[in-house]
Design a protein around this motif. Sequence first.
Motif, PDB file in Angstrom:
ATOM      1  N   CYS A   1       0.824  -1.199   0.000  1.00 48.57           N
ATOM      2  CA  CYS A   1       0.000   0.000   0.000  1.00 48.57           C
ATOM      3  C   CYS A   1       0.865   1.259   0.000  1.00 48.57           C
ATOM      4  N   ARG A   2       1.831   1.291   0.878  1.00 49.02           N
ATOM      5  CA  ARG A   2       2.682   2.477   0.988  1.00 49.02           C
ATOM      6  C   ARG A   2       3.526   2.698  -0.255  1.00 49.02           C
TER       7      ARG A   2
ATOM      8  N   ARG B   1      -1.044   8.370   3.516  1.00 48.98           N
ATOM      9  CA  ARG B   1      -1.611   7.868   2.269  1.00 48.98           C
ATOM     10  C   ARG B   1      -0.583   8.057   1.166  1.00 48.98           C
ATOM     11  N   TYR B   2      -0.710   7.284   0.101  1.00 50.80           N
ATOM     12  CA  TYR B   2       0.249   7.372  -0.997  1.00 50.80           C
ATOM     13  C   TYR B   2      -0.076   8.487  -1.983  1.00 50.80           C
TER      14      TYR B   2
ATOM     15  N   LEU C   1      -6.151  12.246  -0.694  1.00 50.62           N
ATOM     16  CA  LEU C   1      -7.266  11.351  -0.375  1.00 50.62           C
ATOM     17  C   LEU C   1      -8.252  11.193  -1.525  1.00 50.62           C
TER      18      LEU C   1
ATOM     19  N   ALA D   1      -8.683   7.457  -3.365  1.00 47.79           N
ATOM     20  CA  ALA D   1      -9.608   6.605  -2.605  1.00 47.79           C
ATOM     21  C   ALA D   1     -11.057   7.034  -2.746  1.00 47.79           C
TER      22      ALA D   1
ATOM     23  N   HIS E   1     -14.237   7.211  -0.507  1.00 46.95           N
ATOM     24  CA  HIS E   1     -14.527   7.245   0.919  1.00 46.95           C
ATOM     25  C   HIS E   1     -15.867   7.941   1.120  1.00 46.95           C
TER      26      HIS E   1
ATOM     27  N   ASN F   1      -1.033   3.632  -6.773  1.00 45.04           N
ATOM     28  CA  ASN F   1       0.165   4.040  -6.036  1.00 45.04           C
ATOM     29  C   ASN F   1       1.404   3.833  -6.898  1.00 45.04           C
TER      30      ASN F   1
ATOM     31  N   LEU G   1      -6.457   1.916  -0.877  1.00 43.75           N
ATOM     32  CA  LEU G   1      -7.195   2.693   0.121  1.00 43.75           C
ATOM     33  C   LEU G   1      -8.588   2.983  -0.426  1.00 43.75           C
TER      34      LEU G   1
ATOM     35  N   VAL H   1      -9.209   5.696   6.381  1.00 38.76           N
ATOM     36  CA  VAL H   1      -8.653   5.431   5.052  1.00 38.76           C
ATOM     37  C   VAL H   1      -7.182   5.848   5.055  1.00 38.76           C
ATOM     38  N   ARG H   2      -6.400   5.091   5.794  1.00 36.39           N
ATOM     39  CA  ARG H   2      -4.962   5.358   5.952  1.00 36.39           C
ATOM     40  C   ARG H   2      -4.190   4.048   5.863  1.00 36.39           C
ATOM     41  N   ALA H   3      -2.936   4.139   5.432  1.00 44.20           N
ATOM     42  CA  ALA H   3      -2.120   2.935   5.245  1.00 44.20           C
ATOM     43  C   ALA H   3      -1.951   2.141   6.527  1.00 44.20           C
TER      44      ALA H   3
END
Length: 232
Positions: free
Chosen positions: A130-131, A138-139, A142, A146, A148, A165, A173, A207-209
């Motif tokens: 993910c990262r 986040r990569y 937002l 993503a 959300h 990413n 995400l 919604v975070r790594a």
Amino acid sequence: MTSTREVTRSQAGQDRLLSVPAGEVVLRDEAAKTERTVAVAAFELGTCPVTRERYEAVTGTVPAGPGDPDVPVTEVSWTDALRYCNLLSQALGLRPCYLLGDDPDARATRWDQDADGFRLPTEAEWEYACRAGSPEVRYGPLDAVARHRGNSGGRLHPVATRQPNAFGLYDMLGNVWEWCWDLYDPGVYGPYRVFRGGGWQDEPRGVRAACRRKSHPTLRIDDLGFRLARSV
């Protein structure tokens, strides 16, 4: 950019895996205020979560839950996801990774780490992928990466409609949470398994790594799916 590899003969072309290079990731437990560094071997990960179309094609069953064929499949338990991995492996002549028991808590389930079939990512693999080298929460921005609560319109969206990413992975995400292999904390939560990534109804904090959640392996809900991994 890493290279893609087709792993099915599907006309939909949605079961693609990317090669993720070896590295390491720092896993943080925000509740316990601890962190640990985990080495991650090279592996492969699906470019997108498994879709409703692919789930039906592999299992022969129409998945529950709403949405068009190209949205992530939801209403799938952790055990459902493992069965999908085994069925797809068998269909392609690969050795299935999972030995499934009939224990409702899935305590008897085993992962054959020598198998060459499909599987769920570990929690460390998931966060590392993910990262994709980013130290940020986040990569990317937002809304750019993503789906959300603030931009989903209260529904699932087709896969790969937000920016990927740096590894070329979409929807890591938002849109749907994704099951991982790991137990969350067996000493406290027993058989509960980890899921990651946040979903279409989550506030930005979810919604975070590094955000972790958990539930019983039989849970089926409308914002939780999975993506394929494979060892190399």
